[in-house]
Design an enzyme around this catalytic site. Structure first.
Site, PDB file in Angstrom:
ATOM      1  N   TRP A 159       0.825  -1.208   0.000  1.00 27.81           N
ATOM      2  CA  TRP A 159       0.000   0.000   0.000  1.00 27.81           C
ATOM      3  C   TRP A 159       0.852   1.247   0.000  1.00 27.81           C
ATOM      4  O   TRP A 159       0.347   2.336  -0.129  1.00 27.81           O
ATOM      5  CB  TRP A 159      -0.953  -0.006   1.202  1.00 27.81           C
ATOM      6  CG  TRP A 159      -1.857  -1.194   1.140  1.00 27.81           C
ATOM      7  CD1 TRP A 159      -1.844  -2.281   1.953  1.00 27.81           C
ATOM      8  CD2 TRP A 159      -2.876  -1.439   0.170  1.00 27.81           C
ATOM      9  NE1 TRP A 159      -2.791  -3.192   1.554  1.00 27.81           N
ATOM     10  CE2 TRP A 159      -3.446  -2.689   0.474  1.00 27.81           C
ATOM     11  CE3 TRP A 159      -3.363  -0.720  -0.924  1.00 27.81           C
ATOM     12  CZ2 TRP A 159      -4.476  -3.246  -0.290  1.00 27.81           C
ATOM     13  CZ3 TRP A 159      -4.385  -1.269  -1.675  1.00 27.81           C
ATOM     14  CH2 TRP A 159      -4.937  -2.519  -1.351  1.00 27.81           C
ATOM     15  N   HIS A 174      11.809   7.118  -2.182  1.00 32.87           N
ATOM     16  CA  HIS A 174      12.540   8.314  -1.749  1.00 32.87           C
ATOM     17  C   HIS A 174      13.870   8.347  -2.498  1.00 32.87           C
ATOM     18  O   HIS A 174      14.187   7.403  -3.242  1.00 32.87           O
ATOM     19  CB  HIS A 174      12.753   8.335  -0.223  1.00 32.87           C
ATOM     20  CG  HIS A 174      13.357   7.070   0.360  1.00 32.87           C
ATOM     21  ND1 HIS A 174      13.650   6.926   1.693  1.00 32.87           N
ATOM     22  CD2 HIS A 174      13.735   5.891  -0.214  1.00 32.87           C
ATOM     23  CE1 HIS A 174      14.169   5.731   1.925  1.00 32.87           C
ATOM     24  NE2 HIS A 174      14.230   5.096   0.784  1.00 32.87           N
ATOM     25  N   ARG A 200       4.955   6.986  -4.560  1.00 27.46           N
ATOM     26  CA  ARG A 200       4.354   6.272  -3.433  1.00 27.46           C
ATOM     27  C   ARG A 200       2.914   5.926  -3.762  1.00 27.46           C
ATOM     28  O   ARG A 200       2.193   6.744  -4.335  1.00 27.46           O
ATOM     29  CB  ARG A 200       4.407   7.113  -2.156  1.00 27.46           C
ATOM     30  CG  ARG A 200       5.812   7.094  -1.564  1.00 27.46           C
ATOM     31  CD  ARG A 200       5.916   7.817  -0.240  1.00 27.46           C
ATOM     32  NE  ARG A 200       7.317   8.158  -0.002  1.00 27.46           N
ATOM     33  CZ  ARG A 200       7.759   8.876   1.013  1.00 27.46           C
ATOM     34  NH1 ARG A 200       6.900   9.351   1.888  1.00 27.46           N
ATOM     35  NH2 ARG A 200       9.031   9.126   1.151  1.00 27.46           N
ATOM     36  N   GLN A 214      12.060  14.730  -4.660  1.00 27.28           N
ATOM     37  CA  GLN A 214      12.838  14.977  -3.442  1.00 27.28           C
ATOM     38  C   GLN A 214      14.223  15.480  -3.821  1.00 27.28           C
ATOM     39  O   GLN A 214      14.677  15.290  -4.951  1.00 27.28           O
ATOM     40  CB  GLN A 214      13.015  13.679  -2.642  1.00 27.28           C
ATOM     41  CG  GLN A 214      11.782  13.274  -1.839  1.00 27.28           C
ATOM     42  CD  GLN A 214      12.076  12.167  -0.843  1.00 27.28           C
ATOM     43  OE1 GLN A 214      13.066  11.439  -0.981  1.00 27.28           O
ATOM     44  NE2 GLN A 214      11.211  12.020   0.145  1.00 27.28           N
ATOM     45  N   VAL A 257      19.253   6.638   9.803  1.00 20.34           N
ATOM     46  CA  VAL A 257      20.047   7.670  10.474  1.00 20.34           C
ATOM     47  C   VAL A 257      19.956   7.474  11.982  1.00 20.34           C
ATOM     48  O   VAL A 257      18.984   6.943  12.502  1.00 20.34           O
ATOM     49  CB  VAL A 257      19.581   9.100  10.113  1.00 20.34           C
ATOM     50  CG1 VAL A 257      19.993   9.461   8.694  1.00 20.34           C
ATOM     51  CG2 VAL A 257      18.085   9.269  10.308  1.00 20.34           C
ATOM     52  N   ALA A 311      22.934  13.048   6.499  1.00 17.41           N
ATOM     53  CA  ALA A 311      22.074  12.997   5.314  1.00 17.41           C
ATOM     54  C   ALA A 311      20.803  13.758   5.592  1.00 17.41           C
ATOM     55  O   ALA A 311      20.405  13.945   6.746  1.00 17.41           O
ATOM     56  CB  ALA A 311      21.755  11.544   4.961  1.00 17.41           C
TER      57      ALA A 311
END
Ligand code: PHE
Length: 344
Positions: A159, A174, A200, A214, A257, A311
């Site tokens: 989904w 992403h 997405r 992005q 991260v 990042a």
């Protein structure tokens, strides 16, 4: 019978008079035929000279030749005049009215997303980041696994992700997979900025699109700390909005991260006092960021004891929306010229 001289004089007058009434090329041609042609009037007179007495012929011939030259000269004059008149008429007809307003040229313009993309990338370029790109059709490995997103992570749910060839091939959700691709093929120091499309599986609404952009940032070097990350992000926020834009850092979680955080800026529309864009909070969440997780560094063969990295990743449409007070992300790809032309 009238004398030869009289006859030639009559011819001359008649010819010149008629020539003056010839006003175009066909009339000129007809005139030339009538008077100077092989079967024309002058030639007729000349043929009749054979009936003259021998001693009269030279004078008659001279007179006829003189007339011929005179008529030819008159013809050329007339021809020149007519050509000049025709040219004048053409100029008059084709006259250009330089005071007429020019017809409007409909030139294209860069899409607002592209304009914002270039602004963002150029700010990071000034801060020492090199621009690079990665594939939109991506492997699960780069999009999830290498980023420390385990197989049972909800983001992998069908989904959320468009699968091209499940379970290994998907449309990247992403730009973070490009972090891994970059680190795999380079040794530190690394400093890149990565713009690109992401996808997405999302129900569309005013703030969600299934395709968006992005910009990812990545720096890896010896001794990089959270202070470097904050310095870069504050510098960015103050260049993209106002030089005194306030930044707010808060903890956030992303598997790749540690620690992770979210950057919010003081709402550039109301400057913090509360408005529709910031939903009265005074703050706008701009991006996710953090120190690259040691597990990620290890997966690409870096030694987390020697190097560290930071990042960040931001949604371009979101930044364009905040900067231009746009309240519906669907406008970007709605192809409504009334919207697009405001950015031309
Ligand atoms: N990839 C994250 C997202 O799509 C953003 C992010 C990038 C967070 C880099 C931390 C570091 O939400």
């Amino acid at each position: 019978m009238a004398s030869l001289a009289t006859r030639l004089e009559t011819l001359r007058q008649q010819a010149l008079q008629e020539l003056n009434t010839a006003s175009d090329e066909p009339a000129l041609a007809r005139w030339r035929n009538t008077y100077l042609g092989r079967n024309g009037a002058l030639a007729g007179h000349m043929r009749s000279f054979s009936q003259l007495a021998a001693e009269d012929r030279p004078a008659a011939g001279q007179a006829a030749n003189a007339l011929k030259r005179a008529l030819e000269t008159a013809f050329e004059d007339r021809e020149g005049r007519i050509a000049a008149l025709a040219l004048d008429a053409r100029f008059e007809a084709q006259r250009i009215d330089v005071t007429l307003p020019a017809r409007r040229l409909h030139t294209g313009a860069l899409h607002p997303t592209t304009q914002m993309l270039r602004r963002v990338v150029s700010i990071f370029r000034d801060l020492g980041f090199r621009e690079t790109e990665g594939p939109e059709v991506e492997l699960d490995w780069y999009n999830f696994e290498a980023l420390n997103i385990p197989p049972d992570h909800p983001a992998r749910d069908m989904w959320d992700t468009f699968y091209v060839n499940p379970p290994a091939v998907l449309l990247r959700t992403h730009t973070s997979p490009v972090q891994v691709r970059m680190m795999e093929k380079t040794q530190p120091p690394v400093r890149v900025v990565v713009p690109g499309r992401c996808y997405r599986y999302e129900a569309q609404d005013a703030s969600h699109e299934w395709m968006f952009h992005q910009v990812e940032g990545l720096a890896v070097d010896e001794g990089l700390t959270m202070a470097d990350l904050k310095g870069v992000l504050v510098a960015f926020a103050q260049r993209i909005f106002w030089p005194d834009t306030q930044c707010r850092f808060r903890c956030d979680y992303f598997p790749f991260v540690e620690p992770g955080m979210e950057l919010a800026v003081q709402c550039p529309i109301c400057r913090g006092s509360g408005c529709r864009v910031c939903k009265q909070s005074g703050w706008i969440e701009l991006l996710g960021a953090g120190m690259v997780h040691p597990k990620v560094l290890r997966k690409v063969g870096y030694d987390p004891e020697k190097v560290s990295g930071f990042a960040f990743g931001m949604g371009l449409e979101r930044i364009a929306m905040v900067a231009n007070t746009i309240d519906d992300i669907r406008l970007f790809h709605g192809n409504d010229l009334r919207f697009l032309q405001q950015f031309a």
